[in-house]
Scaffold this motif. Structure first.
Motif, PDB file in Angstrom:
ATOM      1  N   THR B 157     -15.714 -15.903  14.982  1.00 58.16           N
ATOM      2  CA  THR B 157     -15.655 -15.182  16.258  1.00 58.16           C
ATOM      3  C   THR B 157     -15.380 -16.135  17.415  1.00 58.16           C
ATOM      4  N   THR B 158     -15.975 -17.330  17.347  1.00 54.55           N
ATOM      5  CA  THR B 158     -15.710 -18.253  18.452  1.00 54.55           C
ATOM      6  C   THR B 158     -14.307 -18.835  18.327  1.00 54.55           C
ATOM      7  N   ASN B 160     -11.662 -17.250  17.187  1.00 57.93           N
ATOM      8  CA  ASN B 160     -10.748 -16.230  17.686  1.00 57.93           C
ATOM      9  C   ASN B 160     -10.754 -16.144  19.206  1.00 57.93           C
ATOM     10  N   SER B 161     -11.931 -16.271  19.797  1.00 56.37           N
ATOM     11  CA  SER B 161     -12.030 -16.137  21.256  1.00 56.37           C
ATOM     12  C   SER B 161     -11.273 -17.248  21.971  1.00 56.37           C
ATOM     13  N   HIS B 162     -11.293 -18.442  21.364  1.00 57.43           N
ATOM     14  CA  HIS B 162     -10.668 -19.602  22.005  1.00 57.43           C
ATOM     15  C   HIS B 162      -9.317 -19.952  21.398  1.00 57.43           C
ATOM     16  N   LYS B 163      -8.872 -19.158  20.406  1.00 57.49           N
ATOM     17  CA  LYS B 163      -7.616 -19.451  19.696  1.00 57.49           C
ATOM     18  C   LYS B 163      -7.616 -20.873  19.133  1.00 57.49           C
ATOM     19  N   ARG B 164      -8.725 -21.229  18.563  1.00 55.14           N
ATOM     20  CA  ARG B 164      -8.862 -22.562  17.985  1.00 55.14           C
ATOM     21  C   ARG B 164      -8.774 -22.504  16.470  1.00 55.14           C
ATOM     22  N   MET B 166     -10.751 -23.808  13.322  1.00 56.32           N
ATOM     23  CA  MET B 166     -12.085 -24.297  13.014  1.00 56.32           C
ATOM     24  C   MET B 166     -12.082 -24.925  11.618  1.00 56.32           C
ATOM     25  N   ARG B 215      -3.533 -15.227  14.510  1.00 54.82           N
ATOM     26  CA  ARG B 215      -4.939 -15.380  14.159  1.00 54.82           C
ATOM     27  C   ARG B 215      -5.390 -16.815  14.362  1.00 54.82           C
ATOM     28  N   GLU B 265      -5.673 -26.452  19.256  1.00 49.59           N
ATOM     29  CA  GLU B 265      -6.985 -27.023  19.509  1.00 49.59           C
ATOM     30  C   GLU B 265      -7.852 -26.827  18.266  1.00 49.59           C
TER      31      GLU B 265
END
Lengths: 343, 343, 343, 343
Positions: B157-158, B160-164, B166, B215, B265
């Protein structure tokens, strides 16, 4: 019919989607408001990129982490289309009458400037670190504390089995709220926060005293904690920061120091990004939903330049200017209340 | 009346206490056995330090992580009191007739040597990495996979929110089971395991393709994974290891490489010790309880040199020597089964 | 290009969406298959109501409970459009070449009949009760056991505080797997399953013996358990059933009987529908994903009339006819293995 | 040296052990107090049955549900040894100087009477229903809300799959706080509380409107809710009550009524005792720990007849008499705030 644009800015945290859902449900039902969502925080507002937000779009959002609108580090005064005047024109062009900005201290400051520049803007406070003044709690904080507490519960059993000292680093660059609450909940033997210096000698004294009672020491440290004399190099940018390459946190500094001085095998864990993701706790969902619903009243009342906040059990209204006066650090008495039983 | 000494050796994992409880409950009730627990693994056996283990002592243990007996890296052939002959004398002195050793590959090998040296010893396989041959699963593994999967759910979820992008590092020095299962459960876009090399180019191709579909890429990497040509310096000792100072894991190597090559990122999270602590899953509690109960039958039957294991849904008996022939790596077809949908 | 229609039939359980996702991802990537989803189980197939299932549609589904396709009690031989011939025409009209039916025993039986009637159909076994033969586990079962185990953990602390006997009713109309596994994991003092009768005298003996040791008795009972001589009125239809008005379960029968005979305050809890909802465990997600991926191979190979199943750690293929020979009850030795430590 | 006796009275809830631990740790460290624990609430006090409570005894208690002291429905004015005079003699005989009573409204009332009778007594408020005035929250409430919210999350997926209306009954005999908060967090379509009557027609209107939007209705109902004109027979005693045989709750009354009137298949779930057991949330552990620590200051200051309470983020002191003036019901504006978006 008022059309409202919502944006989420800065680091994400659990509850953002519940705010959006609460606002859309109440705004549509009670005030006859319509909503759009600006994408990626201020960028979407400045560049005029928005998506429609109606009831079906916010369905089921209260338990979803993150933000469906995306977020970024972009600021509203950035770029050729930034600034109050340009933004006013963009809003006009999009047919958006008012803005709800969900964000932290930086967002409140920018919102205040836009408000002074004539933009009809209201806010919802957001910081996972819980360090915003004028509100008892911010949503996301309770979830982060719960996740950190579960981590402590887990680390404790493995620490005890191996007779190790475990050091857990949690979020909190400027304020130690997550460390204080998770350390209290998890029964940590030392809690280290940015607001209160502790020497390595003191820390090792607590660790040794725990070992001498036959237990395995548990140390919880906020990412912003520094030892006296130590440059804050490791925390120039925390999890919210976007530029910093990850060079190892304070836990990875402390663990070998503790091991060397006490002779107790010591292991560091950096909890990191999992603290800010996933399903929000019920507490955060309730708080976020109530804030989202209440902020639509600010718009209906035309109370620009204000944000909603939690005082006790009630949602109240606070001017951006008041909210910006102070940072909410852990007060000394709250730290001392726990410190007295360290070790 | 047979008296049995139990010990837990090597890295701890959720379910050890459930094994101990299962053995004591069944042994006492069915076989009329009595139990003591050696402290800190082989050390307690070699040094003759044991505590009584009766029914009240194991009460409520099925859901407790860690091991009430403690564990250590000590080996049974270590020190002046080590070796089969000395241990035989120590057991005799303590009135202990047989030994149940709960441990991994090293423990099985040492147990086999002691067995050959005349010690009445049986075993319960234990490895959180699930890399022991001759058993379908080892307890602790399911819990570790569950914890890693929850972390992926949160990071998503984090991300997706920041388009990072992980990158999550999970346990698995020699075998990628935890990465494979948690990555499958969490819907990772790439899973990197020690058994199967992947180039940084291939990894970045997957990451880019995910981003191009709009995504946020999720990469799960086992701590033992290495890029081709990369010295395995970062993984000489993993979480099970006791000597290694923590220098940053493979996730912290990969993240900046991915960010540089893809322009996305990228953030690394090293899950670490929280994977091996805390309340076991129901699956692990059932498996551990059944193994603990079954190993008392081995003692009652005098089937020395054997351990219990899971085949399908049944508990079976396997010689230490058979168990030691092979390591249980992720088979190529299991990896390819998932790899086909990466990206 | 093969077009496949997927349907989910009967009671829902965690993992259905992961099967759908696994099938679509692998089928599209590896076999070049296309997918549609029939709505509400066989109803959608019979009435020709289907939605397209492509990659974006199954995104993020592995951790979502329930089924995005809906389910119902409708059967494929029901109504004017039912039966193999009509269905063949409907499939033809929709351009659907093959069917994947995800369901339990009834679905397998219906699928076999359709297969004999010439429909190209394959299956994925599904039963939250884990009572399907020819597969070691069915997905959904592990999640139900985990939820029931958490409930036992919770009930234990309140039982102990009040010195009460707690009776927990879990699912399992014909087979006691959920009761056996959750009772084992939770350390229950008695486990009551449909396969094995126990008298109220025996149950009260266990309860009294626990109390006499100073503990609070925990009894786990499967909904299908009956006392000798008791008509099975309370369980004519269980949670899967759709017609039965809820009249109180076996736990509510047992609790007052235990209280009256032992003098120990006794409380019943019926866990009910929360056992079949919500986020699946990692174990179930992995199993469901693998089954979903493997079933597309059945279609690619034209192995009609077969379903996929779990044997040990591998996915295998089983004919519907073989799967229908026997019910998978809890074998007597598995029950006795635990019964020996009751009380 | 002051010796303090602690007791826990009434229904148990998560956090009681954390209060005990907090008091013992701070009292011993800061005030030099010693502690004993009275067993089974007032019974232990009246009958003079106490156990020593020192630091090792409270180790690790912050995350354990229930109460290690036991609890009961016994009152301090009950039996031949009850009443202030007898209790004073008993305390004298045991060498106990002061009493900390952890309990609800009844406990506060009894404590006030004992205080007036000369007993040195202070209190910690406890009610899982959150219905005590003079404190923003009581510990245990947050945990109950979290458990109920998880249940809603689970019921939602199965409700959606089967297109059913799900009715969940949660605790709350006189106050609907748990229903209000869990229903808000879980996104319920109707929340029914004792404080606010709703007709069956209104409820069915909400349910139908949800179905008409293509969703599955979720109704959360507090056990104390009654339909207009309905005798409150089903709730004469709730989960806290000890005498009532369980005859089916309000959810089991509502479900068939909704099904009959709307034609929507409807299922009831009564959450029951699992709401009051198990590991407390971090929020409750922090609150309970702080209350436990603060109540030792009341003793040190000799502020008899007072209890500790939460106002905003601070722990304050309140007279038992003030606390007893009012019940904390859900205020009308809090209910209307949510009701506006029902359906």
């Amino acid at each position: 019919m008022t059309t409202i644009g919502i944006l989420t800015s800065g680091g994400d945290c659990p509850g953002l989607n519940a705010v959006i859902r609460g606002a859309v449900l109440k705004g549509a039902t009670v005030h006859g408001q319509e909503f759009v969502g600006f994408l990626d925080g201020w960028r979407g507002l400045v560049e005029g990129e928005a998506i429609p937000l109606d009831r079906p779009r916010v369905r089921g959002l209260s338990h979803e982490g993150g933000t469906i609108l995306g977020t970024s580090r972009f600021g509203p005064f950035q770029g050729p289309d930034g600034g109050a005047e340009n933004i006013a024109r963009t809003l006009d062009r999009l047919g958006v009458d008012a803005v709800i900005a969900i964000g932290g201290e930086g967002t409140a400051a920018a919102s205040q400037r836009l408000h002074e520049g004539g933009i009809r803007i209201v806010g919802v406070p957001k910081t996972i670190d819980n360090d915003l003044d004028q509100t008892d709690y911010t949503f996301g904080f309770d979830t982060a504390v719960e996740i950190a507490t579960e981590a402590i519960d887990r680390l404790r059993t493995t620490g005890n089995s191996h007779k190790r000292c475990m050091v857990l680093e949690v979020m909190g660059r400027n304020a130690g709220w997550i460390a204080l609450h998770s350390g209290t909940a998890g029964g940590a033997h030392a809690i280290l926060i940015p607001e209160h210096p502790e020497s390595i000698e003191q820390i090792c004294e607590w660790v040794t005293s725990v070992r001498d009672r036959g237990r395995s020491p548990m140390v919880v440290v906020a990412e912003g904690f520094t030892l006296p004399g130590m440059a804050q190099a490791h925390s120039t940018k925390g999890l919210d920061g976007f530029d910093r390459p990850r060079l190892g946190g304070i836990a990875e500094v402390l663990a070998p120091m503790i091991q060397e001085r006490t002779g107790i095998e010591t292991r560091a864990t950096v909890l990191g990004h999992i603290q800010r993701g996933g399903v929000p706790t019920a507490f955060d969902r309730v708080l976020a939903t109530r804030l989202g619903m209440a902020v639509t009243d600010l718009v209906a009342d035309g109370q620009w330049g204000h944000m909603v906040a939690l005082h006790g059990t009630e949602i109240v209204r606070v001017g951006f200017d008041e909210a910006l006066v102070d940072h909410k650090s852990v007060p000394e008495h709250r730290y001392q209340e726990m410190r007295i039983i360290f070790g």
